[in-house]
Design a protein around this motif. Structure first.
Motif, mmCIF file in Angstrom:
data_model
loop_
_atom_site.group_PDB
_atom_site.id
_atom_site.type_symbol
_atom_site.label_atom_id
_atom_site.label_comp_id
_atom_site.label_asym_id
_atom_site.label_seq_id
_atom_site.Cartn_x
_atom_site.Cartn_y
_atom_site.Cartn_z
ATOM 1 N N LYS A 14 0.996 -1.205 -0.122
ATOM 2 C CA LYS A 14 0.430 0.045 0.016
ATOM 3 C C LYS A 14 0.618 1.277 0.293
ATOM 4 O O LYS A 14 0.802 2.002 -1.122
ATOM 5 N N THR A 15 2.041 1.189 0.835
ATOM 6 C CA THR A 15 2.948 2.151 0.694
ATOM 7 C C THR A 15 3.245 2.798 -0.381
ATOM 8 O O THR A 15 3.191 3.781 -1.461
ATOM 9 N N ALA A 18 0.655 4.171 -2.741
ATOM 10 C CA ALA A 18 0.543 5.729 -2.576
ATOM 11 C C ALA A 18 1.059 6.404 -3.139
ATOM 12 O O ALA A 18 0.616 7.377 -3.307
ATOM 13 N N ASP A 87 -2.131 7.469 3.356
ATOM 14 C CA ASP A 87 -1.381 6.240 3.375
ATOM 15 C C ASP A 87 -1.475 5.502 4.640
ATOM 16 O O ASP A 87 -1.293 5.909 5.182
#
Length: 224
Positions: A14-15, A18, A87
């Motif tokens: 996810k980071t 993001a 995030d």
């Protein structure tokens, strides 16, 4: 527009997603605020590396791992920015819960693995809770770090499993497992800025961003 990229399951990329989404919007001329809601601060580190290298455009980045603080800051400063990308940490945190109530869109990355699919029930429950507090949250699940082969049965099986989670719509814009994404984030870059250029990675990221923001961008164009 406020977009949260989050999942209660960690290790889903996810980071990286993001940071890539935030940089893509900034490169398109948008004034972007990236909020790092994870105590690890990886997104903030990527933006700091970019700033130290003097790369333009810059992206504003703040770290708020505490839910009440995140909510207060977005409510106070959010109107200064065209897009806010949050995030949210890979767990059920106050920051994630605050982000869900604030957001227009939730993007839930998940990998084509059984443990990732099983974990979607937790984020689905949080989506239901957020919608009971605020109408209008659009929640999408997208395959991230998907198998490179277009005919992968693991990719297809994981996407099909979303039928068990009606709170999450399937966003058919998979991002596949490519070194370019990790290499770019490690340098504070978008894959579009990375040399040598990975055309497939760039195409996948562009398709994802276009799908998430196409409605908002159409409204912006009509208003000009």
């Amino acid at each position: 527009m406020i977009v949260t990229i989050g999942n209660t399951k960690g290790g889903v990329g996810k980071t990286t997603l993001a940071v890539q989404v935030a940089l893509t919007r900034a490169l398109a001329g948008r004034d972007v605020w990236l909020i790092d809601g994870d105590r690890q601060g990886t997104a903030q580190t990527a933006v700091a590396i970019r700033a130290e290298a003097g790369r333009k455009p810059g992206v504003a980045c703040s770290q708020y791992a505490d839910g009440p603080v995140l909510r207060a800051q977005v409510q106070q400063q959010g109107r200064k920015f065209d897009d806010i990308i949050i995030d949210a940490g890979g767990r059920d945190s106050t920051a994630l819960r605050a982000a869900l109530v604030l957001s227009d869109v939730l993007l839930v990355p998940f990998q084509p693995r059984s443990v990732d699919v099983w974990a979607l029930g937790d984020i689905s429950a949080l989506v239901e809770e957020a919608r009971s507090l605020r109408d209008g949250l659009r929640a999408y699940a997208v395959l991230n770090c998907a198998d490179p082969g277009s005919a992968s049965t693991d990719n297809a099986d994981a996407a099909a499993a979303l039928a068990d989670h009606p709170q999450l719509a399937h966003l058919d814009a998979p991002v596949r497992r490519r070194k370019a994404f990790a290499n770019a984030v490690g340098q504070g870059l978008s894959v579009d800025e990375l040399a040598p250029r990975d055309a497939k990675a760039c195409e996948e990221l562009a398709a994802l961003v276009r799908t998430v923001f196409e409605g908002q961008d159409a409204v912006i164009l009509q208003s000009r």
